[in-house]
Design a protein around this motif. Structure first.
Motif, PDB file in Angstrom:
ATOM      1  N   VAL A   1       0.849  -1.199   0.000  1.00  0.00           N
ATOM      2  CA  VAL A   1       0.000   0.000   0.000  1.00  0.00           C
ATOM      3  C   VAL A   1       0.883   1.247   0.000  1.00  0.00           C
ATOM      4  O   VAL A   1       0.657   2.194  -0.771  1.00  0.00           O
ATOM      5  CB  VAL A   1      -0.938   0.004   1.232  1.00  0.00           C
ATOM      6  N   ALA A   2       1.909   1.231   0.847  1.00  0.00           N
ATOM      7  CA  ALA A   2       2.816   2.389   0.926  1.00  0.00           C
ATOM      8  C   ALA A   2       3.623   2.553  -0.346  1.00  0.00           C
ATOM      9  O   ALA A   2       3.890   3.684  -0.795  1.00  0.00           O
ATOM     10  CB  ALA A   2       3.737   2.226   2.125  1.00  0.00           C
ATOM     11  N   GLU A   3       4.026   1.441  -0.931  1.00  0.00           N
ATOM     12  CA  GLU A   3       4.814   1.520  -2.166  1.00  0.00           C
ATOM     13  C   GLU A   3       3.977   2.159  -3.280  1.00  0.00           C
ATOM     14  O   GLU A   3       4.468   2.997  -4.038  1.00  0.00           O
ATOM     15  CB  GLU A   3       5.282   0.118  -2.572  1.00  0.00           C
ATOM     16  N   ALA A   4       2.721   1.734  -3.374  1.00  0.00           N
ATOM     17  CA  ALA A   4       1.844   2.304  -4.404  1.00  0.00           C
ATOM     18  C   ALA A   4       1.571   3.777  -4.126  1.00  0.00           C
ATOM     19  O   ALA A   4       1.638   4.617  -5.037  1.00  0.00           O
ATOM     20  CB  ALA A   4       0.535   1.518  -4.447  1.00  0.00           C
ATOM     21  N   TYR A   5       1.273   4.079  -2.883  1.00  0.00           N
ATOM     22  CA  TYR A   5       0.966   5.464  -2.511  1.00  0.00           C
ATOM     23  C   TYR A   5       2.159   6.369  -2.840  1.00  0.00           C
ATOM     24  O   TYR A   5       1.997   7.490  -3.316  1.00  0.00           O
ATOM     25  CB  TYR A   5       0.633   5.518  -1.019  1.00  0.00           C
ATOM     26  N   SER A   6       3.353   5.874  -2.587  1.00  0.00           N
ATOM     27  CA  SER A   6       4.568   6.653  -2.859  1.00  0.00           C
ATOM     28  C   SER A   6       4.710   6.973  -4.338  1.00  0.00           C
ATOM     29  O   SER A   6       5.179   8.052  -4.711  1.00  0.00           O
ATOM     30  CB  SER A   6       5.805   5.885  -2.382  1.00  0.00           C
ATOM     31  N   VAL A   7       4.327   6.021  -5.184  1.00  0.00           N
ATOM     32  CA  VAL A   7       4.384   6.254  -6.631  1.00  0.00           C
ATOM     33  C   VAL A   7       3.524   7.476  -6.977  1.00  0.00           C
ATOM     34  O   VAL A   7       3.959   8.388  -7.695  1.00  0.00           O
ATOM     35  CB  VAL A   7       3.882   5.003  -7.402  1.00  0.00           C
ATOM     36  N   GLY A   8       2.311   7.489  -6.439  1.00  0.00           N
ATOM     37  CA  GLY A   8       1.420   8.614  -6.697  1.00  0.00           C
ATOM     38  C   GLY A   8       2.015   9.919  -6.211  1.00  0.00           C
ATOM     39  O   GLY A   8       1.983  10.937  -6.929  1.00  0.00           O
ATOM     40  N   GLN A   9       2.586   9.889  -5.014  1.00  0.00           N
ATOM     41  CA  GLN A   9       3.168  11.128  -4.462  1.00  0.00           C
ATOM     42  C   GLN A   9       4.308  11.654  -5.329  1.00  0.00           C
ATOM     43  O   GLN A   9       4.400  12.863  -5.586  1.00  0.00           O
ATOM     44  CB  GLN A   9       3.696  10.844  -3.055  1.00  0.00           C
ATOM     45  N   VAL A  10       5.175  10.768  -5.753  1.00  0.00           N
ATOM     46  CA  VAL A  10       6.338  11.183  -6.548  1.00  0.00           C
ATOM     47  C   VAL A  10       5.885  11.742  -7.895  1.00  0.00           C
ATOM     48  O   VAL A  10       6.367  12.792  -8.348  1.00  0.00           O
ATOM     49  CB  VAL A  10       7.309   9.989  -6.728  1.00  0.00           C
ATOM     50  N   VAL A  11       4.954  11.070  -8.533  1.00  0.00           N
ATOM     51  CA  VAL A  11       4.465  11.551  -9.831  1.00  0.00           C
ATOM     52  C   VAL A  11       3.771  12.905  -9.653  1.00  0.00           C
ATOM     53  O   VAL A  11       3.959  13.823 -10.465  1.00  0.00           O
ATOM     54  CB  VAL A  11       3.502  10.519 -10.463  1.00  0.00           C
ATOM     55  N   ALA A  12       3.016  13.052  -8.597  1.00  0.00           N
ATOM     56  CA  ALA A  12       2.319  14.320  -8.351  1.00  0.00           C
ATOM     57  C   ALA A  12       3.321  15.468  -8.202  1.00  0.00           C
ATOM     58  O   ALA A  12       3.121  16.556  -8.764  1.00  0.00           O
ATOM     59  CB  ALA A  12       1.458  14.202  -7.097  1.00  0.00           C
ATOM     60  N   GLN A  13       4.406  15.216  -7.475  1.00  0.00           N
ATOM     61  CA  GLN A  13       5.410  16.270  -7.289  1.00  0.00           C
ATOM     62  C   GLN A  13       6.086  16.610  -8.615  1.00  0.00           C
ATOM     63  O   GLN A  13       6.394  17.777  -8.890  1.00  0.00           O
ATOM     64  CB  GLN A  13       6.441  15.817  -6.248  1.00  0.00           C
ATOM     65  N   ALA A  14       6.285  15.581  -9.445  1.00  0.00           N
ATOM     66  CA  ALA A  14       6.924  15.828 -10.749  1.00  0.00           C
ATOM     67  C   ALA A  14       5.993  16.616 -11.670  1.00  0.00           C
ATOM     68  O   ALA A  14       6.435  17.519 -12.391  1.00  0.00           O
ATOM     69  CB  ALA A  14       7.313  14.502 -11.396  1.00  0.00           C
ATOM     70  N   VAL A  15       4.719  16.273 -11.650  1.00  0.00           N
ATOM     71  CA  VAL A  15       3.747  16.983 -12.495  1.00  0.00           C
ATOM     72  C   VAL A  15       3.663  18.450 -12.068  1.00  0.00           C
ATOM     73  O   VAL A  15       3.669  19.362 -12.904  1.00  0.00           O
ATOM     74  CB  VAL A  15       2.351  16.302 -12.406  1.00  0.00           C
ATOM     75  N   LYS A  16       3.606  18.676 -10.767  1.00  0.00           N
ATOM     76  CA  LYS A  16       3.521  20.058 -10.284  1.00  0.00           C
ATOM     77  C   LYS A  16       4.785  20.844 -10.643  1.00  0.00           C
ATOM     78  O   LYS A  16       4.729  22.004 -11.046  1.00  0.00           O
ATOM     79  CB  LYS A  16       3.299  20.060  -8.770  1.00  0.00           C
ATOM     80  N   ALA A  17       5.928  20.184 -10.502  1.00  0.00           N
ATOM     81  CA  ALA A  17       7.196  20.877 -10.769  1.00  0.00           C
ATOM     82  C   ALA A  17       7.366  21.207 -12.243  1.00  0.00           C
ATOM     83  O   ALA A  17       7.951  22.237 -12.594  1.00  0.00           O
ATOM     84  CB  ALA A  17       8.361  20.012 -10.283  1.00  0.00           C
ATOM     85  N   THR A  18       6.862  20.321 -13.113  1.00  0.00           N
ATOM     86  CA  THR A  18       7.039  20.551 -14.557  1.00  0.00           C
ATOM     87  C   THR A  18       5.847  21.287 -15.166  1.00  0.00           C
ATOM     88  O   THR A  18       5.871  21.655 -16.341  1.00  0.00           O
ATOM     89  CB  THR A  18       7.237  19.203 -15.301  1.00  0.00           C
ATOM     90  N   GLY A  19       4.804  21.447 -14.390  1.00  0.00           N
ATOM     91  CA  GLY A  19       3.656  22.221 -14.850  1.00  0.00           C
ATOM     92  C   GLY A  19       2.766  21.513 -15.848  1.00  0.00           C
ATOM     93  O   GLY A  19       2.019  22.154 -16.594  1.00  0.00           O
ATOM     94  N   GLY A  20       2.843  20.212 -15.935  1.00  0.00           N
ATOM     95  CA  GLY A  20       1.985  19.491 -16.874  1.00  0.00           C
ATOM     96  C   GLY A  20       2.297  18.008 -16.887  1.00  0.00           C
ATOM     97  O   GLY A  20       3.024  17.509 -16.021  1.00  0.00           O
ATOM     98  N   THR A  21       1.762  17.331 -17.889  1.00  0.00           N
ATOM     99  CA  THR A  21       1.977  15.883 -17.971  1.00  0.00           C
ATOM    100  C   THR A  21       2.873  15.521 -19.151  1.00  0.00           C
ATOM    101  O   THR A  21       2.732  14.459 -19.743  1.00  0.00           O
ATOM    102  CB  THR A  21       0.630  15.141 -18.096  1.00  0.00           C
TER     103      THR A  21
END
Lengths: 419, 293
Positions: free
Chosen positions: A331-351
């Motif tokens: 559960v934590a491993e999956a949740y972490s994937v979401g968190q990391v991708v979210a931070q990358a999307v926010k930092a790059t301003g898109g997908t």
């Protein structure tokens, strides 16, 4: 369901490419286009993922699904990604390496998802990551940490969890540092021939051999065995004082523990690479009295002293019930994937997946429920902390590193089975 | 090494008895009905889950619980035969049975996943982790009890087939369905009961399997491939063949795992299977002449 603009663009590009270069190339371009589009504010961001909802990895696959969906709920409650709601498109691969590749191909070229999350297990991550690479997608995953995932020279794969080759090192060093009178004299290393388990044992065996711990059993067994009893009995016959079991699931560990108990064989320490981290599932299968002293290395546990982790565990229990010890590390491993991708999307301003890949390779340190994440040049998480956990009195507790204030004293030697 | 080999042989014989019980139903169903029951693996797991549920929720000992689970699976077997198998046309019965029983397997797997979740469980009882020390070897009670039960049930099936009027009907149907009809045997009824019996015995095999292995519904996929290998080696339709092949398979694999390497255990068994089938295409105890439809 999908962004209208991006689909039209994708289709236009796809048709053009079909005329110019054939179906395969067309699909690839369409997929890439879909992955790099900016979105109208009302359209959701779609994330494609293939999970083992049936088959050998179904228990882990469904735990991963819960982790991803928990993250989805949280991110949407917080306003979504860049103002867009997040929608997961989850397909089942039945734990099949061929099906997982088909699923990602479909998610990219037919569903035109914006982003991808990884599947469960190294076995499935290897073929899936190649598909993602072909279409230019960033492939952030949480359960593909074996060297074989990173041996293909792909620049798009990022594992948010602890690299598996480091898993047992901390425990091996702890054993090696014991006074000679307490240190085990002999060790057995049975392991499943799985890409997740096999790379973990040699580094630990080398450390222990250097400390004078003699190897008395070191054999590989197939991932699907008709009968584990003779293998476990053979280990018991060696009377090894330490057993490091390369296991990927609960049934393997359970079979060994049962056979050891039947043979009245009680090693001083027993650590398995996978299975004991499965929370309530492990306890239910092996019986609570047989869990005492059993250890597992990992990068996370439900009592992890991290604010985001505590929040996630509380949400999980609220949604699915149970106790903190019952929360699976998947559960934590999956949740972490979401968190990391979210931070990358926010930092790059898109997908834009190309930008996301570049960003994740920049050496930036991100945060997750498993702790800090910083990818090295091949995509392994070089900042991941290594822990060892032990079942004590029905509770799953952290015992290593001993310097961590959250660690409790390890039960060593391990209590006898059934106590 | 010598004692390890003896221990491996003991393990193989005891575990082989349990596998024989699981395979007996498969070979009985094929022998009488020309049905390759791909759902046999999931029936084993269904039997394991029923024993587990009775043990956890009603506190019933797994062996005593068989007095409930065996009749329950018998009825389920009859229901499946009535609902799916009976409707297959005689001509393409064998080939279609693979697809139909696979569909049945998927349905039951889905129901089990919804009912019990995909988390692994195991049946617990006082004798599951204990063993008796005899002649220098630890013999697990669960395997001893399981082997004894397998022997009793296999003898009971044998007696049913060879010492009763119903058994004579079964054997007549097994030899030639058309001729059996001509002498007044209700082949359809015999087939239904045999399918029920074939499924019912998996309750016992499933219980022991569930007490010696952590399982979920997906475990059935591993099981069915092994069970098919056993009945093919033993000879499709042969009860004794199932027992002999199961013990042979487990002893060979277990000894190879100890003497050589666990990785080669399965490969050596399948190599032996190929060798046996090249010499005896009908298996160790199978009939050489195919039955008329």
């Amino acid at each position: 369901m999908h962004g209208g603009i991006s689909r039209k663009r994708a289709r236009r590009l796809g048709v053009g490419s079909l005329l110019a270069a054939g179906a395969l190339a067309g699909t690839a371009i369409a997929g890439s286009a879909g992955a790099s589009t900016r979105h109208a504010s009302a359209t959701p961001i779609t994330i494609g993922v293939s999970l083992s909802l049936s088959g050998d990895f179904s228990a882990d696959g469904q735990a991963f699904q819960r982790g991803y969906e928990l993250w989805q709920t949280d991110i949407n409650k917080a306003g979504g990604l860049l103002g867009h709601q997040v929608k997961l498109d989850i397909k089942s691969d039945a734990s099949n390496p061929t099906q997982v590749a088909t699923n990602y191909q479909d998610l990219i070229s037919s569903k035109h998802v914006n982003l991808l999350f990884g599947p469960f297990s190294t076995l499935l991550t290897v073929p899936a990551s190649k598909i993602a690479y072909r279409f230019g997608y960033a492939f952030v995953e949480g359960a593909g940490g074996a060297p074989s995932v990173f041996a293909n020279g792909l620049n798009n794969v990022f594992d948010v969890s602890l690299p598996v080759t480091d898993n047992l090192v901390q425990f091996a060093k702890w054993i090696a540092a014991l006074p000679p009178s307490q240190r085990p004299k002999t060790a057995a290393y049975p392991t499943s021939n799985d890409p997740f388990t096999e790379p973990q044992l040699p580094p630990a065996e080398r450390i222990l051999a250097k400390a004078g711990v003699k190897t008395v059993y070191s054999k590989v067994f197939p991932a699907e065995v008709t009968d584990y009893t003779p293998i476990a009995d053979a280990v018991a016959a060696t009377k090894a004082q330490l057993v490091m079991l390369g296991s990927v699931d609960v049934p393997t560990v359970t079979a060994f523990i049962q056979a050891f108990a039947q043979q009245h064989y009680n090693p001083k320490a027993f650590i398995a690479t996978g299975g004991p981290d499965q929370g309530a599932t492990f306890v239910s299968a092996v019986g609570k009295s047989n869990t005492n002293g059993v250890m597992v290395p990992n990068g996370w546990y439900p009592g992890y002293n991290n604010a985001a982790s505590k929040k996630m565990v509380a949400e999980y229990i609220k949604k699915y019930g149970g106790t903190p010890s019952g929360v699976n590390s998947d559960v934590a491993e999956a949740y972490s994937v979401g968190q990391v991708v979210a931070q990358a999307v926010k930092a790059t301003g898109g997908t834009d997946n190309a930008k996301i890949i570049k960003y994740l390779h920049s050496g930036v340190t991100l945060q997750s429920v498993q702790g800090p994440v910083r990818f090295d040049k091949v995509g392994e998480n070089g900042a991941a902390a290594a822990f060892a956990f032990q079942w004590q009195g029905g509770n799953f507790v952290q015992v290593l590193p001993t310097t961590d204030p959250s660690s409790v004293k390890m039960e060593y030697p391990k209590p006898v089975w059934g106590s | 090494m010598g004692s390890s080999i003896i221990q491996a042989v003991i393990d193989g014989v005891l575990t082989g008895g349990v596998y024989a019980l699981m395979a007996a139903g498969l070979t009985l169903i094929f022998g009488v009905m020309d049905i390759i029951n791909i759902a046999q693996g999931i029936f084993v797991i269904l039997g394991a889950y029923l024993s587990y549920a009775l043990s956890v929720h009603a506190g019933i000992d797994p062996f005593l619980g068989l007095f409930i689970t065996i009749p329950a699976l018998f009825l389920i077997g009859i229901g499946v035969e009535w609902g799916f198998i009976r409707r297959l046309k005689e001509g393409d019965r064998t080939a279609m049975s693979i697809l139909v029983t696979y569909a049945v397997s998927i349905i039951i797997e889905g129901v089990l996943n919804v009912s019990f979740s995909v988390n692994y469980v195991q049946i617990h009882a006082w004798y599951v982790n204990r063993s008796v020390h005899l002649f220098g070897f630890y013999l697990p009670y669960i395997y001893l009890f399981g082997f004894a039960m397998a022997a009793v049930l296999l003898i009971a099936i044998y007696a049913l087939l060879y010492r009763t009027r119903f058994g004579a009907s079964v054997r007549a149907s097994l030899q030639d369905r058309t001729a059996a009809r001509l002498v007044g045997i209700d082949v359809r009824r015999v087939s239904t009961i045999c399918f029920g019996l074939g499924v019912a015995v998996t309750a016992a095999g499933g219980m022991v399997f569930g007490a010696t292995n952590a399982f979920n519904a997906s475990t059935s996929y591993d099981l069915i491939s092994r069970l098919l290998a056993i009945v093919i080696l033993g000879g499709l339709g042969s009860m004794g063949g199932a027992l002999g092949a199961a013990v042979f398979m487990l002893v060979l694999e277990d000894v190879v795992a100890v003497v050589w390497s666990p990785v080669w255990a399965t490969a050596v068994f399948f190599a032996a299977l190929v060798v046996v089938l090249s010499v005896r295409p009908a298996g160790l105890f199978g009939r050489q002449v195919a039955r008329a439809q």
